[in-house]
Enzyme design. Structure first.
Site, mmCIF file in Angstrom:
data_model
loop_
_atom_site.group_PDB
_atom_site.id
_atom_site.type_symbol
_atom_site.label_atom_id
_atom_site.label_comp_id
_atom_site.label_asym_id
_atom_site.label_seq_id
_atom_site.Cartn_x
_atom_site.Cartn_y
_atom_site.Cartn_z
ATOM 1 N N LYS A 37 44.032 29.311 43.153
ATOM 2 C CA LYS A 37 43.736 30.553 42.429
ATOM 3 C C LYS A 37 44.421 31.705 43.158
ATOM 4 O O LYS A 37 44.514 31.691 44.397
ATOM 5 C CB LYS A 37 42.205 30.710 42.429
ATOM 6 C CG LYS A 37 41.622 31.833 41.613
ATOM 7 C CD LYS A 37 40.084 31.730 41.663
ATOM 8 C CE LYS A 37 39.368 32.793 40.870
ATOM 9 N NZ LYS A 37 37.893 32.636 40.885
ATOM 10 N N SER B 72 32.059 30.578 38.626
ATOM 11 C CA SER B 72 33.466 30.675 38.235
ATOM 12 C C SER B 72 34.301 29.417 38.345
ATOM 13 O O SER B 72 35.427 29.385 37.876
ATOM 14 C CB SER B 72 34.156 31.763 39.043
ATOM 15 O OG SER B 72 34.016 32.976 38.383
ATOM 16 N N SER C 233 35.858 32.779 36.319
ATOM 17 C CA SER C 233 37.088 33.504 36.559
ATOM 18 C C SER C 233 38.247 32.611 36.998
ATOM 19 O O SER C 233 39.394 33.043 36.942
ATOM 20 C CB SER C 233 36.857 34.581 37.624
ATOM 21 O OG SER C 233 36.494 34.003 38.860
HETATM 22 N N1 GLN Z 1 31.016 35.294 35.504
HETATM 23 C C1 GLN Z 1 30.510 35.808 36.741
HETATM 24 C C2 GLN Z 1 30.941 37.247 36.903
HETATM 25 O O1 GLN Z 1 31.443 37.785 35.973
HETATM 26 C C3 GLN Z 1 30.945 34.932 37.867
HETATM 27 C C4 GLN Z 1 32.213 35.279 38.529
HETATM 28 C C5 GLN Z 1 32.545 34.375 39.675
HETATM 29 O O2 GLN Z 1 31.865 33.382 39.945
HETATM 30 N N2 GLN Z 1 33.597 34.742 40.407
HETATM 31 O O3 GLN Z 1 30.775 37.881 37.905
#
Ligand code: GLN
Length: 488
Positions: free
Chosen positions: A73, A174, A150
């Site tokens: 990532k 994420s 994400s």
């Molecule tokens: N969907 C969650 C957020 O918007 C998780 C994001 C993550 O785990 N980096 O913060």
């Protein structure tokens, strides 16, 4: 050439028997990366990958990761390779060091093929907020449904058979949620199990290095390399690293599994419930004891607001270093450092990030702290206490990951105060609140769209999570699935 949809163990066999060379695999992965049409890539590191692979000559029989291509990532620092966090504020940032996990994989002779897209700075769950726009689900050629975020690019790339594994980060869900949409194994270990040195911090008390693979065995193999104390990360644990792969065992007789009634009730999709119930029967047939437990509605409804307050507050503080002075491009014609900062943060961040920094700043504001930030910390404590109570009695908590396998980009959320949203779409953050090991694996298909279930265990009990997932994986047809090879 058709190797890259194989898993790590299969590739290892081919590499040690010299049927294929790391350079062949690298070339294939690079070709596939260039042909990607899901917007999975920020950067393809062609030169670096070819050079690295050319130097791998004699296979290391005992090193299961030797010569295996992978992706990271774009929020992991990679020495000499542009790292943007999918944010304009870091558009031209080239780190001078490797994140510890990148270094450990390179030391094992894994080949970094490139960097993948994310929701900007890892905030978000839709795979839409990065500066390159939407990342698509490879299972959906119409490009209408999400792969989720994400860690969207890493999920899309593994699901489309470009590499056997990819690094992501998991602050709320994420990795584990996109794993569900992508038919993949997605795993985050205990907080502190893997060093986060070189991972761009989002919310330090919730952030975990996590990753995607296409089998539970691969997932266990990777943890043996990635886990362990790192003097560069004072939050990393000194606990000994177990032989997770060597100890993989599908005999789960007598294991106690807890189903959370309120989470199951929040999921209405019949196909998901049907296949989830089938997996419960599989656990029972294998001798596990499966029982329902309860977490109060009030606590579960508080999950998302609590997550939002804590993660935004920490994000606001962690990202204060992105001021346009130290890293990234200069925006406009600024005369003073205040102008440099204002221009950078105004033009460099997307809408979602700015909104989250407003929430974070508001809850950290001195006169609001008690009422908002500290209260959220207390609620987090109550949630973790209840979850730990359950895990004192049970080996694992088992739940469906998502409320639907097909989540369209448009109208994805209708009523944000409904249980369907507050609980069904956010419950995976429980494992981040408690720093608990948590693994997602595919358990079904809805009209060729995969969906997963999730197993969460006690802190540092990664082995039980792997073993339960391994037992289930063996009884289901979805191991090694890719969008080009849907298994039923
Ligand atoms: N969907 C969650 C957020 O918007 C998780 C994001 C993550 O785990 N980096 O913060």
């Amino acid at each position: 050439m058709a190797y890259m949809d194989k898993n790590i163990l299969e590739l290892h066999e081919l590499l040690v028997s010299k049927k294929v060379k790391p350079l062949d695999l690298t070339k294939e992965a690079l070709e596939l990366a260039k042909a990607d049409n899901n917007n999975a890539f920020e950067t393809i590191a062609e030169q670096e990958a070819l050079e690295f692979a050319s130097n791998l000559k004699e296979p290391e029989v005992d090193n299961l990761l030797w010569g295996i291509p992978f992706l990271a990532k774009d929020n992991f620092s990679t020495k000499g390779i542009r790292t943007t966090g999918s944010s304009d504020i870091l558009n031209d940032y080239v780190p001078v060091f490797d994140a510890t996990v990148i270094k450990r994989l390179k030391d094992k002779k894994c080949i970094l093929i490139g960097k993948t897209t994310l929701d900007e700075l890892a905030m978000g769950g839709s795979g839409t907020t990065g500066h390159l726009g939407k990342t698509f689900n490879p299972y959906d050629p119409s490009h209408r449904y999400m792969i989720g975020g994400s860690s969207c690019g890493s999920a899309a790339a593994v699901a489309s058979g470009i590499v056997p594994f990819a690094l992501g980060s998991d602050t709320g869900d994420s990795v584990r949620k996109p794993a569900s949409y992508g038919g993949l194994v997605g795993f985050k270990p205990s907080w502190g199990r893997i060093s986060r040195y070189g991972l761009f911090p989002f919310a330090t008390s919730l952030d975990h290095v996590a990753y995607f693979s296409r089998s539970v065995a691969d997932c266990a193999i990777l943890l043996e390399t990635l886990a362990g104390w790192d003097e560069l990360d004072m939050t990393s644990s000194h606990k000994e690293v177990a032989k997770y792969y060597g100890n993989l065992n599908s005999d789960i007789k007598g294991k106690k599994i807890a189903l959370v009634r309120e989470i199951m009730d929040s999921i209405k999709d019949e196909k998901i419930l049907k296949d989830f119930n089938k997996t419960i029967e599989i656990f029972k047939e294998k001798g596990a004891i499966v029982e329902e437990v309860s977490i109060s509605h009030q606590l579960l409804n508080a999950l998302f607001p609590t997550y939002l307050v804590i993660s935004c507050a920490e994000a606001t503080s962690n990202n204060a270093n992105l001021d346009g002075v130290k890293f990234g491009p200069r925006f406009g014609d600024a005369k003073t450092y205040q102008e440099v900062m204002m221009n950078a943060r105004t033009n460099g961040f997307g809408e979602l990030i700015k909104r989250r920094f407003v929430i974070g700043s508001y809850s950290l504001f001195k006169s609001n702290q008690e009422e908002i930030f500290l209260r959220a910390q207390k609620i987090r404590h109550l949630i973790v206490n209840r979850v730990n109570e359950i895990l004192n009695e049970y080996d694992a908590i088992y739940v469906p990951c998502v409320s639907t396998a097909r989540n369209p980009f448009e109208n994805s959320v209708t009523d944000k105060l409904s249980d369907e949203y507050l609980i069904a779409e956010n419950h995976l953050a429980i494992a981040n609140f408690g720093g608990l090991p948590s693994i997602t694996l595919p358990i079904g298909l809805d009209d060729n769209f995969p969906f997963g279930a999730n197993i969460t265990t006690k802190a540092f009990d990664e082995q039980n999570a792997f073993n339960l997932a391994f037992a289930l994986e063996k009884a289901l047809p979805y191991k090694n699935m890719t969008a080009g090879r849907i298994l039923k």
